[in-house]
Design an enzyme around this catalytic site. Sequence first.
Site, PDB file in Angstrom:
ATOM      1  CB  SER A 152      -0.906   0.025   1.235  1.00  0.00           C
ATOM      2  OG  SER A 152      -1.762  -1.082   1.245  1.00  0.00           O
TER       3      SER A 152
HETATM    4  N1  SAH Z   1      -1.017  -4.746   4.132  1.00  0.00           N
HETATM    5  C1  SAH Z   1      -0.299  -5.009   2.902  1.00  0.00           C
HETATM    6  C2  SAH Z   1      -1.144  -4.646   1.685  1.00  0.00           C
HETATM    7  C3  SAH Z   1      -1.231  -5.825   0.789  1.00  0.00           C
HETATM    8  S1  SAH Z   1      -2.322  -5.751  -0.577  1.00  0.00           S
HETATM    9  C4  SAH Z   1       1.050  -4.324   2.889  1.00  0.00           C
HETATM   10  O1  SAH Z   1       1.359  -3.562   3.812  1.00  0.00           O
HETATM   11  O2  SAH Z   1       1.832  -4.574   1.976  1.00  0.00           O
HETATM   12  C5  SAH Z   1      -3.615  -6.833  -0.012  1.00  0.00           C
HETATM   13  C6  SAH Z   1      -3.246  -8.247   0.323  1.00  0.00           C
HETATM   14  O3  SAH Z   1      -4.458  -8.891   0.725  1.00  0.00           O
HETATM   15  C7  SAH Z   1      -2.685  -9.085  -0.825  1.00  0.00           C
HETATM   16  O4  SAH Z   1      -1.451  -9.635  -0.440  1.00  0.00           O
HETATM   17  C8  SAH Z   1      -3.740 -10.179  -1.033  1.00  0.00           C
HETATM   18  O5  SAH Z   1      -3.188 -11.430  -1.411  1.00  0.00           O
HETATM   19  C9  SAH Z   1      -4.392 -10.247   0.330  1.00  0.00           C
HETATM   20  N2  SAH Z   1      -5.758 -10.803   0.389  1.00  0.00           N
HETATM   21  C10 SAH Z   1      -6.752 -10.724  -0.532  1.00  0.00           C
HETATM   22  N3  SAH Z   1      -7.859 -11.350  -0.091  1.00  0.00           N
HETATM   23  C11 SAH Z   1      -7.566 -11.839   1.158  1.00  0.00           C
HETATM   24  C12 SAH Z   1      -8.293 -12.592   2.124  1.00  0.00           C
HETATM   25  N4  SAH Z   1      -9.557 -12.975   1.938  1.00  0.00           N
HETATM   26  N5  SAH Z   1      -7.658 -12.916   3.279  1.00  0.00           N
HETATM   27  C13 SAH Z   1      -6.373 -12.540   3.513  1.00  0.00           C
HETATM   28  N6  SAH Z   1      -5.636 -11.835   2.617  1.00  0.00           N
HETATM   29  C14 SAH Z   1      -6.225 -11.471   1.462  1.00  0.00           C
END
Ligand code: SAH
Length: 227
Positions: free
Chosen positions: A72
């Site tokens: 993000s």
């Molecule tokens: N907090 C992260 C942002 C990652 S983007 C950071 O600081 O980098 C969102 C993430 O959510 C992705 O890695 C994706 O694989 C995950 N994701 C999507 N659906 C999900 C679910 N149902 N449960 C857990 N993770 C999920």
Amino acid sequence: MLQYQASVFQDSFRHKGMRRALVRQVAQKGITSASVLQAIENVPRHFFLEAAFLEQAYEDKAFPIGEGQTISQPYTVAFQSQLLQVQKGHKVLEVGTGSGYQAAVLVQLGAKVFSIEYNRTIYLKTKALFTQLHYSIDVFYGDGTLGLPAYAPFDRILVTAGAPAVPEALVQQLSPGGILVIPVGDHKKQRMLRITRLSEVKIHEETFDWFSFVPLLSGRLEIILIY
Ligand code: SAH
């Protein structure tokens, strides 16, 4: 404060200088929480990006982390962290571990962090990174829309992927007075919501700005994608 191993991960004066500039940018965009700004200043974001993106680590931008997922934007991390109002000792559940950067910011805010990731490759990679960096974050592989019933209730829950709706299980796993921050909308844009559980049955909901997250997946969605 966490001690990073200089031999594997270098956090130079140059990186620290770039981080201070990033903090100023994020503050100019409206982040006022001193503890959140301090956490952004303390966490070396370049540890959570591919080496190829090292130079861009301190731009206020989202970046690819592989598997079609992103780390993000720092402003977004700061915005969600501020809405969450984390206090030292809070038990926090993060849905969407991704690069691990947001989880590291939550640790800096004094939280005990549990984080769930749905993509196995990303889960394994980030779990190994946390070990290397000596972060004691409990990472789980699974569908975060179900929460983590075995570890509930949580003081705070943070969803870092765009949800089509608020998963009921997450609201249920909030302790009384607990706060859930979640972007809700379609695949393109989502509205940031803050849901406070005032009591067993009473919920307070507030609406904030529009953001654009990668989608929050679930078992059913994956089947739709396969067929
Ligand atoms: N907090 C992260 C942002 C990652 S983007 C950071 O600081 O980098 C969102 C993430 O959510 C992705 O890695 C994706 O694989 C995950 N994701 C999507 N659906 C999900 C679910 N149902 N449960 C857990 N993770 C999920």
